[in-house]
Write an enzyme that holds these catalytic residues in place. Sequence first.
Site, short mmCIF file in Angstrom:
data_model
loop_
_atom_site.label_atom_id
_atom_site.label_comp_id
_atom_site.label_asym_id
_atom_site.label_seq_id
_atom_site.Cartn_x
_atom_site.Cartn_y
_atom_site.Cartn_z
CD GLU A 288 -2.89 -1.07 2.37
OE1 GLU A 288 -3.88 -1.82 2.32
OE2 GLU A 288 -2.65 -0.35 3.37
CD GLU B 174 -4.55 -10.91 -6.09
OE1 GLU B 174 -5.70 -11.23 -5.73
OE2 GLU B 174 -3.98 -9.87 -5.71
#
Length: 133
Positions: free
Chosen positions: A44, A55
């Site tokens: 983040e 992913e």
Amino acid sequence: MKEKELIDQAIAASKMAYAPYSKFYVGAALQLENGEIIMGCNVENASYGLSNCAERTALFTAIASGHNKFTKLAVYVDREAFTAPCGACRQVIHELAPGIEILLINNRREIKRTSDQELLPLSFGSADLENND
């Protein structure tokens, strides 16, 4: 390659996630055709749009390392419900790993099997960019 190893790697990757804002720690383990595993976690940023999902981290790392043949992708989130990849990840998975088997793993180590086609029906891809003159 045993699925247990792939799942273990996805769980281990989730522990490396940098998620100080959402507290939503995701791990991914991408199995290459040769059996090697590439791990990815979500990262983040205070400027939320600059964040990256587990992913995509795994897939981008694999591509940057010269790999382009994948057999399975395990995605782990430490919660009871199965958590599927976001829309952006679904598109990237479809582009870079078409037809891959995706294992969604919950905190009880249960598996929900799916695929990019199931997660992204009527998808947009390179064939849609063909010149239709």
